[in-house]
Design a protein around this motif. Structure first.
Motif, PDB file in Angstrom:
ATOM      1  N   VAL A  98       0.843  -1.198   0.000  1.00  0.00           N
ATOM      2  CA  VAL A  98       0.000   0.000   0.000  1.00  0.00           C
ATOM      3  C   VAL A  98       0.883   1.255   0.000  1.00  0.00           C
ATOM      4  N   TYR A 102       0.776   3.102  -3.563  1.00  0.00           N
ATOM      5  CA  TYR A 102      -0.117   4.257  -3.694  1.00  0.00           C
ATOM      6  C   TYR A 102       0.496   5.398  -4.514  1.00  0.00           C
ATOM      7  N   TYR A 106      -0.894   6.732  -8.084  1.00  0.00           N
ATOM      8  CA  TYR A 106      -1.224   8.144  -8.248  1.00  0.00           C
ATOM      9  C   TYR A 106      -0.505   8.709  -9.466  1.00  0.00           C
ATOM     10  N   MET A 182      -1.403  -3.936  -6.620  1.00  0.00           N
ATOM     11  CA  MET A 182      -1.756  -2.781  -5.803  1.00  0.00           C
ATOM     12  C   MET A 182      -1.684  -1.505  -6.638  1.00  0.00           C
ATOM     13  N   VAL A 186      -4.848   1.015  -7.383  1.00  0.00           N
ATOM     14  CA  VAL A 186      -4.844   2.437  -7.011  1.00  0.00           C
ATOM     15  C   VAL A 186      -4.990   3.311  -8.258  1.00  0.00           C
ATOM     16  N   SER A 220     -10.224   7.689  -2.711  1.00  0.00           N
ATOM     17  CA  SER A 220      -9.543   6.526  -3.269  1.00  0.00           C
ATOM     18  C   SER A 220      -9.430   5.377  -2.276  1.00  0.00           C
ATOM     19  N   LEU A 221      -9.883   5.605  -1.041  1.00  0.00           N
ATOM     20  CA  LEU A 221      -9.649   4.594  -0.002  1.00  0.00           C
ATOM     21  C   LEU A 221     -10.314   3.249  -0.299  1.00  0.00           C
ATOM     22  N   VAL A 224      -8.141   1.307  -2.544  1.00  0.00           N
ATOM     23  CA  VAL A 224      -6.974   0.840  -1.800  1.00  0.00           C
ATOM     24  C   VAL A 224      -7.350  -0.395  -0.979  1.00  0.00           C
ATOM     25  N   ALA A 228      -5.725  -3.963  -1.260  1.00  0.00           N
ATOM     26  CA  ALA A 228      -5.027  -4.486  -0.089  1.00  0.00           C
ATOM     27  C   ALA A 228      -5.534  -5.884   0.263  1.00  0.00           C
TER      28      ALA A 228
END
Lengths: 298, 268
Positions: A98, A102, A106, A182, A186, A220-221, A224, A228
């Motif tokens: 993560v 991330y 991004y 991951m 993201v 965005s959580l 994620v 995850a």
């Protein structure tokens, strides 16, 4: 007469079209939909569901009392430790993925750099390469006489580091295996957030950091979380990487299962271990459905 | 405004580091495969093609390579046979097929070693033992979700009116599929098939339990080879494979377009 016939033909055709259209409004008809789904459902019941049910049955009987294998797993300190290690490995690899993934996701979603395409390619390429090859590469990199230790020796740094046959090497190699998942998760969720929202926040005077913390990050959580959970489930079920890099020194549930089948031949116990693994994975999935409402598509 | 979309320098530097991390083990394998020493050393001292010859003349590897290719091709074909109809039904099924979709895609995030172990003993119980049929069935279980997911993603984006129009114009269901649906879902089918093939070809956690001496797959052969000897012929083997995979990707990109290659990412 001709006119009448033409008209009836016309009417007939029209009603046929209407009938067809009515049938089509249901998408594909219900019956044909069932027919299309029948082969795959029957197949998966025979070769996916039935074996798992068989595994549950076998794991419950044997070794004397009903459920004795499960009692052994949670009372024997060695097996309990393997269970805890597997869980901790899953958490550790997920957290690293993560934190590292991330910013990369991004970048892929928001950067207009001309290197963006190459970053995407670099993320996708490892996914198309066998895990055996990647583990082989890590052995060459992290070994006693490997690249890293030769480099450390050359610059006079303390070493050699024993990374193989130990947890650090396993974590590095597993992060390498699962990081692309991951990053892609993201990138896809941030890519789905309208850039106008961020622009609006900045127009209203928010700094870049504030915009990120108050707008982009919260939106965005969910993605994620989805990524995850995928990484966690794949990590605790990971086998090849751990076998090649950690060997007997980093025991996890999958390796224990392999050992039970290969050298001990105790299927009931292996199945019980497998079911513990499954229950852990299902527990995490349940948490996902509980706490992550809108499922981002990874 | 264009300044807004620029990412800060530290982020670019971080991403560059991650890219190096992602590519490092692959580059190392490629370099080792041209290394002229038997010991795995880096950086290589000299250049040789010896390990490629070694790998491709080692009978166990050659046999396993042929068997794995056949197995992966058959598993992909059978997965397409049952996966494509399912994807079409799920795609036009609305809410009613959501549960079936989750069920069919379940093997994707399933710990495969659990499947391998339970299948081993399940096949023993139903009398299939270590037969190649059982191995093939196991591979279809793990490859079919890749086909379904790719085809589903493409077919959901297809305008249903196209198929409706074909039906209204009197095309039989089979003709409608051949002439309308199939061309439309082709990018999804191709990328899904490539993934399915690779997933089957590279699988270890299921194959390792279900192969016997005459049905050893390539990764299983490589794994048992690595236990006893550790020379660069394995690296050479995978370098050759990497070249083939990249070539396949290139051909797909030429024929079906970049979209399906980038769609690989959604399929993965």
């Amino acid at each position: 007469l001709q006119l009448v016939t033409a008209q009836t033909i016309h009417l007939d055709r029209e009603s046929r079209v209407q009938r067809l259209a009515a049938r089509w409004s249901d998408g594909i008809g219900l019956t044909s939909r069932r027919l299309l789904l029948l082969p795959i459902v029957a197949f998966l019941f025979a070769f996916f569901v039935a074996p798992l049910v068989w595994g549950v049955v076998m794991s419950l009987q044997g070794a004397g009392a009903f459920g004795a294998y499960y009692a052994k797993i949670i009372t024997d300190t060695y097996y309990l430790k393997v269970l805890v290690n597997t869980f901790l490995l899953g958490v550790g690899v997920t957290v690293i993925c993560v934190l590292v993934g991330y910013p990369c996701g991004y970048f892929i979603a928001r950067s207009n750099s001309r290197f963006r395409r190459w970053v995407v390619l670099a993320v996708l390429t490892p996914l198309l390469v066998s895990i055996v090859m990647r583990s082989f590469g890590w052995i060459a990199l992290l070994g006693r006489q490997g690249v890293l230790n030769s480099f450390l020796a050359a610059v006079g740094a303390p070493g050699p580091w024993e990374l193989l046959n130990a947890w650090p090497g396993v974590v590095i190699a597993l992060v390498h295996v699962f990081l692309p998942y991951m990053i892609l998760a993201v990138a896809s969720v941030i890519g789905g957030i309208p850039a106008e929202l961020e622009q609006a926040a900045e127009t209203l005077g928010a700094s870049r950091w504030r915009t990120f913390l108050r707008v982009t990050l919260p939106l965005s959580l969910d993605g994620v979380g989805t990524g995850a959970i995928l990484v966690f489930m794949l990590t605790i079920g990971g086998f090849v990487t751990i076998l090649l890099i950690g060997g007997d020194h980093t025991m996890t549930l999958p390796l224990l299962m392999y050992q039970q089948v290969g050298t001990v031949g105790n299927f009931g116990f292996a199945a019980a271990l497998g079911n513990v693994l499954l229950v852990t994975a299902l527990g995490v999935l349940y948490l996902q459905t509980r706490y992550i409402r809108t499922r981002g598509r990874a | 405004m264009s300044d807004e979309t620029h990412t800060p320098l530290w982020l670019n530097a971080f991403v560059a580091l991650v890219v190096a991390f992602l590519l490092a083990p692959l580059l190392v394998v490629i370099m080792v495969s041209f290394n002229n020493e038997a010991i795995l050393r880096f950086p290589p001292r000299g250049f040789t093609l010896h390990w490629f010859v070694e790998a491709l003349t080692y009978p166990t590897f050659v046999r396993a390579l042929i068997f794995s290719t056949l197995l992966a091709a058959l598993a992909t074909f059978l997965s397409a046979c049952i996966g494509v109809p399912a994807a079409l039904a799920i795609s036009r099924g609305g809410k009613s097929t959501a549960a079936i979709e989750a069920f069919v895609l379940a093997p994707l995030s399933f710990p495969l070693i659990v499947l391998g172990v339970t299948l081993l003993f399940y096949f023993g119980a139903i009398g299939l033992g270590l037969s190649p049929i059982g191995l093939l069935a196991a591979h279809v279980v793990i490859t079919v979700p890749y086909i379904v997911r790719s085809v589903l993603a493409v077919h959901r984006a297809v305008d249903p009116h196209l198929e409706e129009a074909a039906a209204l114009l009197g095309a039989t269901p089979f003709r409608r599929f051949r002439r309308v649906t199939l061309p439309l879902i082709r990018p999804g089918l191709v990328s899904g098939s490539v993934l399915a093939f690779l997933v089957s070809f590279d699988n270890v956690p299921v194959s390792i339990f279900l192969t016997r001496d005459d049905t050893v797959t390539l990764p299983v052969a490589v794994l048992s080879y690595l236990v006893y000897s550790y020379d660069p012929s394995v690296a050479a083997l995978y370098t050759a494979k990497l070249v083939l995979v990249l070539a396949a990707m290139l051909i797909i990109e030429r024929n079906v377009g970049l979209s399906s290659v980038s769609r690989l990412s959604s399929g993965l």
